[in-house]
Scaffold this motif. Structure first.
Motif, PDB file in Angstrom:
ATOM      1  N   ARG A  73      36.307  12.428 -17.673  1.00  0.00           N
ATOM      2  CA  ARG A  73      35.491  13.792 -17.976  1.00  0.00           C
ATOM      3  C   ARG A  73      34.226  13.871 -17.616  1.00  0.00           C
ATOM      4  O   ARG A  73      33.682  12.704 -17.436  1.00  0.00           O
ATOM      5  CB  ARG A  73      35.728  14.384 -19.464  1.00  0.00           C
ATOM      6  CG  ARG A  73      35.217  13.071 -20.242  1.00  0.00           C
ATOM      7  CD  ARG A  73      35.728  13.511 -21.934  1.00  0.00           C
ATOM      8  NE  ARG A  73      35.548  12.260 -22.718  1.00  0.00           N
ATOM      9  CZ  ARG A  73      35.025  12.552 -23.819  1.00  0.00           C
ATOM     10  NH1 ARG A  73      35.171  13.619 -24.672  1.00  0.00           N
ATOM     11  NH2 ARG A  73      34.836  11.527 -24.513  1.00  0.00           N
ATOM     12  N   ASN A  74      33.689  14.894 -17.500  1.00  0.00           N
ATOM     13  CA  ASN A  74      32.297  15.204 -16.904  1.00  0.00           C
ATOM     14  C   ASN A  74      32.132  14.256 -15.745  1.00  0.00           C
ATOM     15  O   ASN A  74      30.975  13.708 -15.574  1.00  0.00           O
ATOM     16  CB  ASN A  74      31.539  14.614 -18.169  1.00  0.00           C
ATOM     17  CG  ASN A  74      31.457  15.344 -19.559  1.00  0.00           C
ATOM     18  OD1 ASN A  74      31.220  16.655 -19.468  1.00  0.00           O
ATOM     19  ND2 ASN A  74      31.826  14.351 -20.497  1.00  0.00           N
ATOM     20  N   ASP A 132      31.533  11.640 -25.187  1.00  0.00           N
ATOM     21  CA  ASP A 132      31.546  10.967 -24.082  1.00  0.00           C
ATOM     22  C   ASP A 132      30.524   9.616 -24.316  1.00  0.00           C
ATOM     23  O   ASP A 132      29.252   9.932 -23.873  1.00  0.00           O
ATOM     24  CB  ASP A 132      31.271  11.630 -22.700  1.00  0.00           C
ATOM     25  CG  ASP A 132      31.566  10.901 -21.296  1.00  0.00           C
ATOM     26  OD1 ASP A 132      31.623   9.777 -21.562  1.00  0.00           O
ATOM     27  OD2 ASP A 132      31.823  11.561 -20.372  1.00  0.00           O
ATOM     28  N   ARG A 186      28.707  14.744 -13.964  1.00  0.00           N
ATOM     29  CA  ARG A 186      27.515  14.320 -14.285  1.00  0.00           C
ATOM     30  C   ARG A 186      27.642  12.578 -14.125  1.00  0.00           C
ATOM     31  O   ARG A 186      26.444  12.205 -13.786  1.00  0.00           O
ATOM     32  CB  ARG A 186      27.535  14.340 -15.980  1.00  0.00           C
ATOM     33  CG  ARG A 186      27.286  16.041 -16.268  1.00  0.00           C
ATOM     34  CD  ARG A 186      26.918  16.159 -17.741  1.00  0.00           C
ATOM     35  NE  ARG A 186      25.896  15.291 -18.302  1.00  0.00           N
ATOM     36  CZ  ARG A 186      25.767  15.124 -19.380  1.00  0.00           C
ATOM     37  NH1 ARG A 186      26.555  15.746 -20.399  1.00  0.00           N
ATOM     38  NH2 ARG A 186      24.727  14.467 -20.214  1.00  0.00           N
TER      39      ARG A 186
END
Length: 191
Positions: free
Chosen positions: A53-54, A21, A57
């Motif tokens: 995604r993530n 990423d 975070r």
């Protein structure tokens, strides 16, 4: 005074980074997207992060995180479509998460040079940077149709809809993308 939404495009697959990423890769001890956020935030009223995604975070930044409304990672245009769909303002400034040295007046300069165009993007001395763009929300429906037809060419979409490049005479490093592990290593050495 016009209001702007900023969207950091961080929803790609990172294929040139071995599937990592990109927005979360660290430069000078902080994630790439944080460098972009630091430069973009003062230029706009609100920042959204387009990520697939993530999510947690990215949410730690305090920004709203949006995902592509289309499946299978159809590229930066899908992140732009999602940004236009979620924007509360007429104008949306887009930045790639791998452009940490963005000029601090990037949005104002695009706005001043847009004329009546519904989309403008940065053209540095060496090339066009279509993911560094200012786009009107009025293009949202046309963009969705473009993507549903299987089209993925960002600059072609903007040109066909009346957009144009805006020349930026900045030092070329202001628009340097960090696309590969080698790019990241070189930037760390320069810092």
């Amino acid at each position: 005074m016009t209001s702007f939404t900023g969207v950091i495009l961080a929803g790609g697959q990172g294929s040139r980074m071995g599937g990592q990423d990109k927005g979360l890769l660290e430069l000078q001890g902080k994630p790439l997207y944080q460098h972009v956020l630091q430069r973009l935030q003062p230029q706009v009223n609100i920042v959204l992060i387009s990520a697939n995604r993530n999510i947690d975070r990215y949410q730690a930044s305090g920004c709203q995180v949006i995902t592509d409304s289309m499946a299978d990672y159809p590229g930066p245009l899908a992140g732009m479509l999602s940004g236009l769909q979620h924007s509360q303002t007429e104008w949306v400034a887009f930045c790639a998460c791998d452009s940490p040295f963005l000029p601090e007046d990037f949005v104002a300069r695009l706005w001043q040079q847009r004329g009546h165009a519904p989309a403008v993007w940065v053209k540095s001395s060496s090339r066009d940077h279509p993911t560094l763009a200012l786009v009107s929300r009025s293009l949202k429906d046309d963009l969705e149709k473009w993507l549903l037809r299987g089209e993925r060419r960002l600059m072609q979409f903007m040109r066909e809809h009346g957009g144009h490049a805006v020349p930026f005479a900045d030092d070329e490093s202001a628009f340097h993308n960090i696309n590969t592990p080698g790019d990241l290593i070189n930037e760390e050495k320069r810092s």
